[in-house]
Design an enzyme around this catalytic site. Structure first.
Site, PDB file in Angstrom:
ATOM      1  N   ARG A 166      -8.139   1.384  -1.036  1.00 32.70           N
ATOM      2  CA  ARG A 166      -6.637   1.227  -1.125  1.00 32.70           C
ATOM      3  C   ARG A 166      -6.575  -0.176  -0.753  1.00 32.70           C
ATOM      4  NH1 ARG A 166      -2.159  -0.122  -2.080  1.00 32.70           N
ATOM      5  NH2 ARG A 166      -0.262   0.995  -1.470  1.00 32.70           N
ATOM      6  N   HIS A 169      -2.631  -4.013   2.019  1.00 33.16           N
ATOM      7  CA  HIS A 169      -1.134  -3.952   1.724  1.00 33.16           C
ATOM      8  C   HIS A 169      -0.378  -3.564   3.099  1.00 33.16           C
ATOM      9  CE1 HIS A 169      -2.382   0.346   2.034  1.00 33.16           C
ATOM     10  NE2 HIS A 169      -1.105   0.485   2.408  1.00 33.16           N
ATOM     11  N   HIS A 171       3.998  -2.132   4.041  1.00 31.03           N
ATOM     12  CA  HIS A 171       5.281  -1.601   3.241  1.00 31.03           C
ATOM     13  C   HIS A 171       6.228  -1.592   4.552  1.00 31.03           C
ATOM     14  CE1 HIS A 171       2.757   1.844   5.060  1.00 31.03           C
ATOM     15  NE2 HIS A 171       1.906   1.894   3.979  1.00 31.03           N
ATOM     16  N   GLU A 175       3.760   4.722   8.093  1.00 34.46           N
ATOM     17  CA  GLU A 175       2.857   5.584   7.404  1.00 34.46           C
ATOM     18  C   GLU A 175       2.151   6.443   8.653  1.00 34.46           C
ATOM     19  OE1 GLU A 175      -0.117   3.758   4.434  1.00 34.46           O
ATOM     20  OE2 GLU A 175      -1.468   4.271   5.917  1.00 34.46           O
ATOM     21  N   HIS A 214      -2.588  -3.329   6.448  1.00 39.61           N
ATOM     22  CA  HIS A 214      -3.941  -2.544   6.826  1.00 39.61           C
ATOM     23  C   HIS A 214      -4.703  -2.476   5.299  1.00 39.61           C
ATOM     24  CE1 HIS A 214      -0.391   0.012   5.905  1.00 39.61           C
ATOM     25  NE2 HIS A 214      -1.346   0.696   5.360  1.00 39.61           N
ATOM     26  N   GLU A 236       5.013   4.459  -3.560  1.00 40.44           N
ATOM     27  CA  GLU A 236       3.544   4.052  -3.617  1.00 40.44           C
ATOM     28  C   GLU A 236       3.760   2.272  -4.681  1.00 40.44           C
ATOM     29  OE1 GLU A 236       0.090   4.000  -2.587  1.00 40.44           O
ATOM     30  OE2 GLU A 236       1.590   4.420  -0.680  1.00 40.44           O
TER      31      GLU A 236
END
Length: 475
Positions: A166, A169, A171, A175, A214, A236
């Site tokens: 993944r 990124h 956000h 999370e 992360h 997402e």
């Protein structure tokens, strides 16, 4: 002289796959009928001379008082019908028999259902699946686009193939994650420059605060994990990706920022990666343990919690274990319980006074009735991969309706996992008040337990003796 060409576009109907259209020997009628078809006319010939011949056999539970509300196992029914006792009627169709069979409490709801609550169910199997590059994995999500009333939390089910990433990124939402199967390596750097890296496996939990960059990479067995965000509108598709940051910053600026030549950025990807395959992570995690002058993230503020190693608290009807900020401090407002309910058992009727509950069903099948004041109640059927959502102070239970263990995770936005139990409330209230209000017998009131009976046993859900299992799981 100018000419104007006027073209009228009509719907196109392709021929049938096997030969010519029906009524081959009759003139092809026009697209529309005549005005003689409007309203009553003695010439109209519509209507049916006989009712459809619908063959079915009612389940024994459909023949009793609808308010008994027994679970209807329509998976084993030849032609399930929306009938309970004297209520409802047969259904000749059109129908989706698959949905009817797995959602019996929607087709033939208990007589105790009333009015309309929020939609408290979303199957992840109906979510659009975003596929990664070159077989690297996939991700599907639940948010307010599909559950408009689930405003406090959203969820993502993500799979990474071996060596799948993944992408780096961050956000704007927090999370919280539960590893469902497999294992992965997680890595992060915080605003103090402290670094973090760890390997997590099935049953473990991680948490990354908002804005914390992360990455996640699957190890040799691949990984699937559940992500829960503290914003029902989270998507997402709107995360901050490392590739996009580099693509949308002038290269001259990147050159100055990193102190390198502009040509150093000639080979950066020309599009986001999101989910992709990379070099397998080394087996020795120390080889990727980058440190700075700030050092490592302190253990007390670690972003991972090895929940898989915490034993579950066993009770007659199942088991439960909790992780919340009392044991995992960095996840400051995430409290969760992993619950196992044996066949015939149920999670007792309860509600959460200060938080909505976001629930993900991991395996098995069950049902829940959501009760919303003053008098609305809806019963939902759940299977592995479904999301449930129960607003704060709205009562509900979760009953195992299958022949295998039902496993689910309850997630709250709360500093501690707590609930109110209907049974404890009634048992802890003076008997006179309860009797005057509900007209319950003295025999029943004398046998009620003042401790929570969080997981009822088999058969008639007889009370079990346990002292608040939700709290006892904490060490």
């Amino acid at each position: 002289m100018k000419f104007q060409l006027i073209v009228t576009l009509l719907p196109v109907v392709l021929p049938l796959a096997h030969g010519a259209p029906a009524h081959r020997d009759t003139p092809n009628p026009g697209l529309r009928g005549t005005d003689s078809l409007v309203g009553y006319s003695p010439d109209n010939s519509g209507g049916s001379d006989s009712r459809p011949d619908i063959k079915y056999t009612l389940l024994p539970e459909q023949k009793v008082d609808p308010e008994n509300g027994s679970y209807l196992d329509f998976v084993k029914a030849d032609n399930p019908q929306p009938i309970r006792g004297s209520t409802g009627s047969d259904d000749p169709g059109p129908r989706n028999y698959y949905y009817d069979r797995i959602n019996s409490d929607k087709l033939a709801p208990p007589g105790t259902d009333h009015g309309q609550t929020i939609n408290a169910q979303w199957p992840m199997g109906l979510s659009h699946n975003r596929l990664g590059i070159d077989g690297a994995g996939w991700a599907r999500q639940e948010n307010t686009n599909v559950m408009p009333d689930a405003t406090l939390m959203a969820g993502v089910d993500m799979r990474l193939a071996p060596a799948g990433y993944r992408e780096l990124h961050w956000h704007v939402a927090s999370e919280w994650s539960l590893v469902l199967n497999g294992s992965c390596r997680i890595q992060a750097v915080n605003e103090n420059g402290e670094t973090f890296i760890d390997d997590v496996t099935a049953g473990d939990v991680w948490f990354f605060p908002p804005g914390l960059p992360h990455s996640i990479q699957a190890l040799d067995d691949g990984v699937e994990f559940l992500l829960v965000f503290d914003d029902g509108d989270f998507s997402e598709d709107n995360t901050f990706l490392a590739t996009e940051v580099f693509l949308h910053t002038p290269r001259e600026v990147l050159s100055k920022n990193f102190g390198v030549e502009v040509s150093a950025f000639d080979k950066i990807p020309d599009d986001e990666l999101y989910i992709f395959k990379g070099t397998p992570a080394p087996a020795d995690i120390e080889k990727q343990n980058v440190t700075t002058a700030a050092g490592l993230v302190p253990r007390a503020k670690s972003y991972s919690y090895h929940f898989s190693e915490q034993p579950a608290h066993e009770v007659a009807g199942g088991s439960v274990k909790i992780v919340d900020p009392l044991t995992f401090p960095i996840a400051s407002n995430f409290s969760a319980a992993i619950v196992t309910v044996h066949p015939g058992g149920m999670r007792e009727i309860h509600w959460h006074p200060t938080s909505d509950e976001w629930t993900f069903f991991i395996s098995g099948q069950g049902r829940a009735t959501l009760f919303t004041a003053p008098d609305s109640a809806t019963t939902f059927d759940y299977r592995g991969g479904d999301v449930g959502y129960f607003p704060k102070s709205n009562s509900h239970y979760i009953e195992n309706t299958g022949d295998e263990d039902l496993v689910f995770v309850e997630v709250l936005q709360a500093p501690e996992f707590t609930d109110m139990a209907l049974g404890q409330w009634i048992a802890s209230t003076p008997k006179q008040i309860v009797s005057d209000t509900l007209n319950l017998s003295d025999d029943m009131l004398n046998n009620l337990k003042t401790e929570k009976q969080s997981y009822k046993g088999l058969g008639a859900y007889l009370p079990i003796t346990c002292h608040d299992p939700l709290r006892l799981t904490r060490s």
